[in-house]
Write a protein that holds these residues in place. Sequence first.
Motif, mmCIF file in Angstrom:
data_model
loop_
_atom_site.group_PDB
_atom_site.id
_atom_site.type_symbol
_atom_site.label_atom_id
_atom_site.label_comp_id
_atom_site.label_asym_id
_atom_site.label_seq_id
_atom_site.Cartn_x
_atom_site.Cartn_y
_atom_site.Cartn_z
ATOM 1 N N ASN A 117 0.831 -1.207 0.000
ATOM 2 C CA ASN A 117 0.000 0.000 0.000
ATOM 3 C C ASN A 117 0.864 1.255 0.000
ATOM 4 O OD1 ASN A 117 -2.440 -1.414 0.067
ATOM 5 N ND2 ASN A 117 -2.509 -1.432 2.300
ATOM 6 N N ALA A 120 2.350 2.133 -3.481
ATOM 7 C CA ALA A 120 1.374 2.193 -4.578
ATOM 8 C C ALA A 120 1.565 3.392 -5.501
ATOM 9 C CB ALA A 120 -0.051 2.163 -4.028
ATOM 10 N N ASP A 127 -0.735 -0.556 -9.841
ATOM 11 C CA ASP A 127 -1.629 -1.388 -10.651
ATOM 12 C C ASP A 127 -1.839 -2.749 -10.003
ATOM 13 O OD1 ASP A 127 -1.839 0.650 -12.534
ATOM 14 O OD2 ASP A 127 -0.426 -0.283 -13.954
ATOM 15 N N ARG A 130 -4.029 -2.417 -6.865
ATOM 16 C CA ARG A 130 -5.443 -2.243 -7.234
ATOM 17 C C ARG A 130 -6.051 -3.564 -7.705
ATOM 18 N NH1 ARG A 130 -3.282 2.758 -8.206
ATOM 19 N NH2 ARG A 130 -2.507 2.280 -10.296
ATOM 20 N N ARG A 131 -5.292 -4.370 -8.459
ATOM 21 C CA ARG A 131 -5.795 -5.698 -8.863
ATOM 22 C C ARG A 131 -6.070 -6.566 -7.635
ATOM 23 N NH1 ARG A 131 -1.701 -5.306 -12.736
ATOM 24 N NH2 ARG A 131 -0.322 -6.685 -11.525
ATOM 25 N N TYR A 133 -6.831 -5.553 -4.548
ATOM 26 C CA TYR A 133 -8.053 -5.086 -3.884
ATOM 27 C C TYR A 133 -9.295 -5.468 -4.693
ATOM 28 C CZ TYR A 133 -5.881 -2.449 -0.117
ATOM 29 O OH TYR A 133 -5.203 -2.097 1.019
#
Length: 183
Positions: A117, A120, A127, A130-131, A133
């Motif tokens: 995190n 990021a 990227d 985010r994938r 999550y």
Amino acid sequence: MPAPGSTAKSDERRREVLEAAVECFSHKGFYGTTTHEIAALAGISQPYIYRLFGNKHELFAGAVDFVSDIMESTLAAQTAEVSISPRTTAQALSAAQSAYRALIDDRDVMMFLMHANCAADEPLVGDAVRRCYAKQVNLVGQLVNSDDEAIRQWFGAGMLENVVTALGLADVDEPWARAMRGD
């Protein structure tokens, strides 16, 4: 079956490097960990890391995807019983929260996710995070009948569990620590 352009041996070596990367990155994060440290833990040369992964950013993003897959399979397995039987949203949410607690018992995974995190802002890493999550939202959403509030509750409880685990609050006998743990 191995990915195109790879062999079963190189796929196994990639997995070993990703496991070493998660362990190393969990301690010092993206910025504080060197590929030399990862190579040493994996028992390979540093140049071989760059043959498997183009650069440190790709290695870290690959480690995020690796952990994401572990999370997905662990959460799916831990909550399979709830998925089969009729359930309320509260029951499904409770099962998903218990599954997450079991997952972060592996401190390296939990600390790695926290470092992910923090890194990021790096495009490849962001990227991948985010994938990760998105996979979690989709899986938990299936369990709680796409109840957005329940999904947010799961993430909120998970973030609190991360803090409790990261700070070692299970061993702190203070009122504030008990409040954080929910005792």
